[in-house]
Each structure stands twice: as structure tokens, then as C-alpha cells.
Scaffold this motif. Structure first.
Motif, mmCIF file in Angstrom:
data_model
loop_
_atom_site.group_PDB
_atom_site.id
_atom_site.type_symbol
_atom_site.label_atom_id
_atom_site.label_comp_id
_atom_site.label_asym_id
_atom_site.label_seq_id
_atom_site.Cartn_x
_atom_site.Cartn_y
_atom_site.Cartn_z
ATOM 1 N N ASP A 68 -21.111 1.144 -57.609
ATOM 2 C CA ASP A 68 -21.471 1.093 -56.183
ATOM 3 C C ASP A 68 -22.953 0.794 -55.996
ATOM 4 O OD1 ASP A 68 -18.894 1.589 -55.358
ATOM 5 O OD2 ASP A 68 -19.183 3.738 -55.086
ATOM 6 N N HIS A 69 -23.780 1.369 -56.859
ATOM 7 C CA HIS A 69 -25.232 1.156 -56.736
ATOM 8 C C HIS A 69 -25.567 -0.309 -57.011
ATOM 9 C CE1 HIS A 69 -29.291 2.943 -56.496
ATOM 10 N NE2 HIS A 69 -29.634 1.934 -57.276
ATOM 11 N N TYR A 70 -24.996 -0.887 -58.069
ATOM 12 C CA TYR A 70 -25.232 -2.304 -58.354
ATOM 13 C C TYR A 70 -24.699 -3.183 -57.220
ATOM 14 C CZ TYR A 70 -26.699 -1.487 -63.219
ATOM 15 O OH TYR A 70 -27.378 -1.092 -64.347
ATOM 16 N N ALA A 71 -23.543 -2.770 -56.663
ATOM 17 C CA ALA A 71 -22.948 -3.550 -55.573
ATOM 18 C C ALA A 71 -23.872 -3.581 -54.360
ATOM 19 C CB ALA A 71 -21.594 -2.966 -55.196
ATOM 20 N N ARG A 72 -24.453 -2.428 -54.024
ATOM 21 C CA ARG A 72 -25.351 -2.363 -52.861
ATOM 22 C C ARG A 72 -26.602 -3.215 -53.061
ATOM 23 N NH1 ARG A 72 -23.581 3.122 -52.849
ATOM 24 N NH2 ARG A 72 -25.400 3.763 -54.077
ATOM 25 N N LYS A 73 -26.981 -3.423 -54.306
ATOM 26 C CA LYS A 73 -28.140 -4.266 -54.603
ATOM 27 C C LYS A 73 -27.767 -5.746 -54.704
ATOM 28 C CE LYS A 73 -30.938 -2.917 -57.832
ATOM 29 N NZ LYS A 73 -31.411 -2.467 -59.168
#
Length: 589
Positions: A507-512
Motif C-alpha cells: 500500500d505504501h509503494y502504491a501511494r507513492k
């Protein structure tokens, strides 16, 4: 006698859908809506007057035409609002237990602990030999027998139970393998089932399934297959669970409420629209629901924000002669809080407390997290004071987490200090409770200190610890470090990280909009056995959208994994498709 009318499945976006409960005294409509765009509802079709035709399970089956049948399974000591998976640890001091979520609701109508259950207090000589020896278990056990110690069925059963209770599954498996090799000890079906359960926990369900083929055919009964089934449910292996059921059906093994509960538990987490089919099956087969059945349905309704439906199921349950137990009361209180009905939650909490909390000590561990969820620091403090003079480990852990949730870090540290002073040897679960507090409050240095203490005391860092550690680094803004820690831990310790741990990083990579790293985590999850599902694909697609880059073959990937896009996911796919077309590309076309 009760029955459930089948509800149709419609792939539409609608807030509520319904399924009808009825018994010989009353008819009650309840709805099973849930988060997402696919629900089941509408007018229930008429039931056939002829004998029910129960189709084989198929993970591709969809809509009102698919009928799903349950299978009877359980897993001893299986206990596991997130999708945390079964933990396979072998910790001398007691492994981390599964978190307090839906896996805790797994039916434990029976425990596989040997023929006699072996539930006597205190540890046996055999248990001490297995735990204390630095040599391989086989050598220690051979020597123990050579010294003239008697090896009774009761001794074996009790030792297996104690090892399971501490979640020392690796040692329990070694004992089981050694016992089977002894010619003077005859294995029963329950012994084989226990072995399958342990293999599934340590080596995975595929190895457990292969072991069944080695069991004498006369012992391949319901207990054996339901044990494999329940472990498939624990790890969300829907296709394999359905395959196991089909095998049981072929062998003409019975379908019971326990079996249906396993499916309800599985589909509650993976595919809620199939719940209606399980309920229909129970009606057709005249399978009476257990308290656990109602608990699952009540929680599902609550999670869908259908409080009225939840209360209707509760009334139906009471009409069938069941009264809410502590676990169900906790479920109700939580759902009322999530639904914004705090006064109703407080009424249930008063019932749980009783007239004298000091005498009702067993309720303390349950009350602490609920009062924290309510945001009531005074009540958390009051409950802790009622048990702090002679607390149990569970009381301490829940108090630490409750104070942490309320941002009362100093109070949590005081409980932790008392716990470390009272118990010299703590497990990773107890240390992790404090680590989670530091992670949630972005206290990186103190979190690192806790991990260092764990290492110095010989605690093994397992999946729950990694989960807290990953969150610690993510909250501190160190995503690359979080990714690195998880990757190294899983490689060096050969343990499977939790689903939610991977999802935090994905999720963190996706938000970036970091497509490269998002795809990397996606494929690592597949490698570790987390079959791609809607949640993973949704997060991965977000990475492409935010990065504003086209994605190719995404629909084919979904189809290959039998993931059917919801309305929301389809809209996002259309967004990504739009990136492929520009004014220039249209001219060139």
C-alpha cells in the motif's frame, strides 16, 4: 428446527441485501451487506420441493446458480479486524499467538490432543525431556526410554497438549513422528489427524495433504480430512479447501454445522456473497446452527454496518435457546462502537463486568481493549487497577496495548516494566505488545531498544514481531528499511510473513506510485503462498494510476487468478486504459 431461504446474487452496487431466516415459530429477514460493490440480495427464489441437489465446490462458481456445500474440519489450538495468517513458530518461551481477529473465532468444538485429551495440570517428564534437551528430539526420546521410563498414552497426550498450548508445533511434530516409529504404540485416527495438523502448521497444507496418502486407508476418516480442511481455511486457501471438501463428499463423509462454520469463516474473509449458499445448504440439509454460527453471522452483519440485521440475528439466536457468551458479547460491543452506538456498547460492557470486577477477573482481558476502542482512558485505568495486584500475562498484554491505543505511552511502559519484573522469561508476544505501542506512536529508537532486548533474552522474532517492526519503520518514513527488514527476516528465519505485513508495504509503494517496488512485493506475496486476491490487485492498480503509466494484461491477470473486478476496480481499470490513448496515438491509429 430452522431454515434459511436462499437469496439471489446480483452484481450491483446496493447498500443492503437480504437473506431470510425462518424457523417453526417465526420468520426473520436479515441482510448481509458488506463493504464492496458486490452483494447478494433481492427476492429469494423458491426452494425446490424435490430432494436437494448439492453441487461440488468450485471457486469459479458465481451468482444464484451456484450451490456450496460445507465440510467438517477443525484445527487444534487454532486461534487467529485484519487478515493475519497462521503463525508457525517453535519458540522455547512460547511463540507469538495469533492476533485477536477473525481467526480467533475458528470453531474448537474438539481439540486434537490425543485419545484422552491429556488435559491435566503441570508439565510431565516427557515434556521436559523434549523442551530442555539440546539434542535432536529422537535422540533425547530414545535415551529417555532406554533409561526405563514408561511411555503411556496419557503421558504422550499430555505432552502433545502442553506443546500445542505453547505453540511449540515443531517439537510436537517431532514427538508425533517418533511415536509413530515405535512399534509398541498403535496410532489411532486422532493421532494421524494430530500429525496432519502439525505438518500443516510447520510445513504447509500441501505436505499435510501428501501425508494423508501414507495413512492406512481405514484411518482416513472424517477427523483426518476435516483437520486438513480447517488448516486450508486458516491460510485462506479457498480452492484447496473446496478440493478437500469434494474429496470428503466422494468418500461420503458427513456434512455438519462444524463444516459449514469453516466455510462461513473462510467466505467471511474471502468472498462474502458465498455466505448465502452456505446458509442455503444448512437449510437443505437440516443442519442446526451452533453458537459459533450465530457469532460469525452477527459479526458479518456488524462489519456491514447493518446493526438492525445484527440485532435480528441475535434475537433469532436467543429464540433457538442460545445465550451470548463472553466472546459474543465482545463482538457485539465492538460492532456497536464501530456503528457509532456507544451507549449500547456500554450496556454490554456493564453486563460483561458484572457486579464485582475484582471477582470477575476473567473479564478484564476482554474489557481492556474494548474500553480503549471506546476511547475511555478512565475505564481502562479502572479495569487495570482491578487486576494489577495479581495480573495474568494476558491482562498485562491487553493493558499495554489498550494504553498504547489511547496514546498513554508512559502508562503502557509502567505495565510492561511490571510484567518484566514479575515474569523473568517473556515470549515474543509480550515484547511485541510494547513494540506495537512504540510503532503506533512513531517512537523509532525505543522500538529498536525493545527488539534488542528480545534478541538478548533469546526470543525468536516471528511474524507478529516483524509486523510491528515493519510498521515502526514505515511510520518513521523508512519504507526501504521496512522492506529490507522483512525480506531478510523471511529469508534467514524461513518463516512466512503475515498477509497484512506485506500489504502495509504494498500500500505504501502504491501511494507513492512506485510501480516497480509494488510489483516486487506483489510477486513476493505470491511466492510465499498468498494467492492473489482482490485486495492485492486493487492496491497494485493504484500504483499504476498514481504513476500515470499504462498497465498491460491486467484483466488477463485477474482472470487467471479468478478475481472478478468489482464496479470500483473496473472503473480504475478504465482509468489505466485511458493512459494508452492520446491525441497523437489516435492520429497514428
Amino acid at each position: 428446527m430452522w431454515a434459511i431461504r436462499r437469496a439471489s446474487v446480483r452484481i450491483k452496487s446496493q447498500p443492503l441485501s437480504s437473506v431470510t431466516f425462518r424457523d417453526c415459530h417465526a420468520k426473520l429477514d436479515t441482510s448481509f451487506s458488506y463493504i464492496g460493490d458486490v452483494g447478494f440480495g433481492g427476492s429469494p427464489p423458491p426452494l425446490s420441493d424435490g430432494p436437494p441437489h448439492l453441487r461440488r465446490f468450485s471457486s469459479q462458481a458465481r451468482g444464484p446458480q451456484s450451490s456450496f456445500i460445507g465440510n467438517h474440519g477443525f484445527s487444534s489450538q487454532a486461534g487467529s479486524e485484519s487478515e493475519k495468517e497462521l503463525i508457525k513458530e517453535d519458540d522455547m518461551s512460547g511463540s507469538e499467538s495469533e492476533p485477536d481477529n477473525e481467526l480467533d473465532l475458528l470453531d474448537t468444538e474438539e481439540e486434537i490432543v490425543g485419545n484422552n485429551g491429556g488435559k491435566r495440570s503441570g508439565s510431565s517428564g516427557l515434556f521436559k525431556v523434549i523442551v530442555d534437551s539440546s539434542r535432536p528430539a529422537k535422540e533425547a526420546l530414545d535415551k529417555w526410554v532406554e533409561e526405563g521410563h514408561e511411555l503411556s498414552r496419557s503421558e504422550i497426550s499430555h505432552t502433545v497438549f502442553e506443546l500445542r498450548r505453547r505453540r511449540m508445533y515443531g517439537r510436537a511434530l517431532q514427538l508425533s513422528e517418533w511415536v509413530e516409529s515405535q512399534e509398541n504404540i498403535e496410532f489411532s485416527e486422532r493421532d494421524y489427524a494430530s500429525r496432519i495438523d502439525l505438518i500443516a502448521k510447520i510445513r504447509g497444507t500441501q505436505k499435510a495433504e501428501a501425508y494423508i496418502e501414507k495413512i492406512p486407508e481405514s484411518f482416513r476418516g472424517e477427523v483426518v480430512y476435516r483437520t486438513l480442511l480447517a488448516n486450508c481455511v486458516l491460510t485462506n486457501e479457498a480452492k484447496k479447501a473446496e478440493k478437500v471438501f469434494n474429496k470428503m463428499k466422494d468418500l461420503k463423509l458427513p456434512v455438519t454445522a462444524f463444516a459449514c462454520n469453516q466455510l462461513l469463516l473462510l467466505y467471511k474473509r474471502t468472498d462474502k456473497k458465498k455466505i448465502a449458499d452456505v446458509l442455503l445448504l444448512m437449510e437443505k440439509e437440516d443442519i442446526k446452527p451452533s453458537l459459533f454460527t450465530y457469532r460469525l453471522l452477527i459479526e458479518t452483519k456488524g462489519m456491514s454496518n447493518d446493526i438492525i440485521g445484527m440485532e435480528q440475528v441475535l434475537e433469532t439466536m436467543k429464540g433457538e435457546g442460545f445465550e451470548p457468551d463472553l466472546r459474543l458479547q465482545v463482538v457485539l460491543a465492538r460492532q456497536y462502537i464501530y456503528g457509532g452506538m456507544k451507549e449500547k456498547a456500554k450496556e454490554i460492557l456493564k453486563e460483561i463486568e458484572g457486579s464485582n470486577l475484582s471477582e470477575n477477573r476473567r473479564a478484564c482481558a476482554s474489557l481492556l481493549p474494548i474500553y480503549a476502542l471506546l476511547g475511555s482512558a478512565d475505564d481502562v485505568k479502572r479495569v487495570w487497577e482491578a487486576c494489577q495486584d495479581n495480573p495474568r500475562l494476558g491482562d498485562c498484554v491487553n493493558a499495554i496495548e489498550a494504553f498504547g491505543k489511547l496514546k498513554k505511552v508512559e502508562e503502557a511502559e509502567a505495565v510492561f516494566a511490571q510484567m518484566t519484573k514479575r515474569w523473568k522469561k517473556l515470549s515474543s508476544k509480550q515484547y511485541t505488545s510494547m513494540l506495537k505501542v512504540y510503532a503506533n506512536n512513531k517512537m523509532l529508537l525505543k522500538g529498536k531498544d525493545i527488539v534488542k532486548q528480545m534478541s538478548e533474552t533469546g526470543c525468536r522474532l516471528g511474524p507478529l514481531t516483524w509486523d510491528a517492526l515493519v510498521k515502526l519503520y514505515i511510520e518513521a518514513g523508512e519504507i526501504e528499511k521496512a522492506d529490507s527488514v522483512l525480506h531478510k527476516a523471511s529469508q534467514q528465519l524461513h518463516m512466512k510473513p503475515l498477509f497484512v505485513t506485506y500489504m502495509m508495504i504494498l500500500d505504501h509503494y502504491a501511494r507513492k506510485g512506485d510501480v516497480h517496488n509494488a510489483e516486487k512485493i506483489f510477486h513476493r506475496m505470491r511466492h510465499d503462498g498468498y494467492v492473489s486476491r482482490y485486495r492485492q490487485y486493487d492496491s497494485l492498480l493504484q500504483a499504476y494510476i498514481i504513476a500515470k503509466v499504462p498497465v498491460y494484461g491486467f484483466r488477463e491477470r485477474l482472470k487467471a487468478d479468478n478475481v472478478f473486478p468489482s464496479k470500483l476496480l473496473a472503473e480504475r481499470l478504465a482509468q489505466v486504459d485511458a493512459f494508452k490513448k492520446t491525441a497523437v496515438s489516435d492520429l497514428l491509429d
